[in-house]
Design a protein around this motif. Structure first.
Motif, PDB file in Angstrom:
ATOM      1  N   ARG A 268       0.832  -1.212   0.000  1.00  0.00           N
ATOM      2  CA  ARG A 268       0.000   0.000   0.000  1.00  0.00           C
ATOM      3  C   ARG A 268       0.862   1.256   0.000  1.00  0.00           C
ATOM      4  N   GLY A 269       1.953   1.230   0.753  1.00  0.00           N
ATOM      5  CA  GLY A 269       2.869   2.368   0.780  1.00  0.00           C
ATOM      6  C   GLY A 269       3.521   2.606  -0.579  1.00  0.00           C
ATOM      7  N   THR A 270       3.913   1.530  -1.240  1.00  0.00           N
ATOM      8  CA  THR A 270       4.519   1.645  -2.574  1.00  0.00           C
ATOM      9  C   THR A 270       3.515   2.214  -3.571  1.00  0.00           C
ATOM     10  N   ILE A 271       2.298   1.714  -3.525  1.00  0.00           N
ATOM     11  CA  ILE A 271       1.253   2.206  -4.433  1.00  0.00           C
ATOM     12  C   ILE A 271       0.978   3.677  -4.148  1.00  0.00           C
ATOM     13  N   SER A 272       0.883   4.029  -2.884  1.00  0.00           N
ATOM     14  CA  SER A 272       0.632   5.419  -2.513  1.00  0.00           C
ATOM     15  C   SER A 272       1.761   6.331  -2.986  1.00  0.00           C
ATOM     16  N   ASN A 273       3.001   5.907  -2.795  1.00  0.00           N
ATOM     17  CA  ASN A 273       4.145   6.708  -3.243  1.00  0.00           C
ATOM     18  C   ASN A 273       4.158   6.860  -4.760  1.00  0.00           C
ATOM     19  N   THR A 274       3.792   5.790  -5.478  1.00  0.00           N
ATOM     20  CA  THR A 274       3.756   5.849  -6.937  1.00  0.00           C
ATOM     21  C   THR A 274       2.721   6.857  -7.404  1.00  0.00           C
ATOM     22  N   PHE A 275       1.531   6.809  -6.825  1.00  0.00           N
ATOM     23  CA  PHE A 275       0.479   7.751  -7.210  1.00  0.00           C
ATOM     24  C   PHE A 275       0.866   9.184  -6.845  1.00  0.00           C
ATOM     25  N   THR A 276       1.474   9.362  -5.697  1.00  0.00           N
ATOM     26  CA  THR A 276       1.889  10.698  -5.282  1.00  0.00           C
ATOM     27  C   THR A 276       2.960  11.255  -6.214  1.00  0.00           C
ATOM     28  N   THR A 277       3.950  10.429  -6.552  1.00  0.00           N
ATOM     29  CA  THR A 277       5.019  10.853  -7.459  1.00  0.00           C
ATOM     30  C   THR A 277       4.465  11.185  -8.836  1.00  0.00           C
ATOM     31  N   THR A 278       3.567  10.340  -9.330  1.00  0.00           N
ATOM     32  CA  THR A 278       2.959  10.589 -10.640  1.00  0.00           C
ATOM     33  C   THR A 278       2.144  11.878 -10.623  1.00  0.00           C
TER      34      THR A 278
END
Length: 154
Positions: free
Chosen positions: A62-72
């Protein structure tokens, strides 16, 4: 030697106030859970269903997905911000430099047309006054003065 003697408190021996429970009538099948559920899956939105699935995905994922969406999202925001600022600079520069240039060019074209018209008037006046005794018609003299490119348009 010390002797221990138990003292019974009369307060704990008395029954408490309130309804009396009859434990003999209680069984596990009398619970409030029924076979018919009041759950209706059509009442849930997609967001509620996805939120309910959050416990299935491990916290690291979940943290990885959240970071990916935030970075994008941040990258898209930066690109749009830069694009907007660039568009502003280009459009304001075009207005500040382009409009005066277009006005000057238009004015120059007008001056050139006026000079051309004045030249043609002078040539026409000379032809009309000079051609009285030659015997050639005025149309032939004007055609000769204008040149071959004007003859094609006549």
């Amino acid at each position: 030697m010390v002797q221990l003697q138990e003292i019974v408190d009369e307060h704990f021996q008395e029954d408490q106030a309130g309804p009396e429970e009859d434990e003999g009538d209680y069984t596990d099948t009398d619970s409030e859970i029924s076979d018919e559920s009041e759950y209706d899956p059509t009442d849930e939105s997609l967001a509620e269903r996805l939120y309910a699935l959050r416990d299935i995905i491990p916290p690291q994922t979940r943290g990885t997905i959240s970071n990916t969406f935030t970075t994008t999202g941040n990258a898209i925001k930066s690109v749009l911000s830069f694009g907007g600022k660039s568009l502003w600079v280009i459009s304001s520069s075009a207005l500040l430099l382009g409009i005066p240039w277009a006005l000057a060019w238009s004015e120059e074209q007008t001056v050139l047309e006026m000079e051309k018209e004045m030249k043609m008037r002078e040539m026409g006046g000379d032809l009309l006054t000079a051609g009285v005794g030659d015997g050639a018609s005025t149309a032939h003299q004007i055609g000769a003065a204008l040149g071959p490119e004007a003859k094609a348009s006549l």
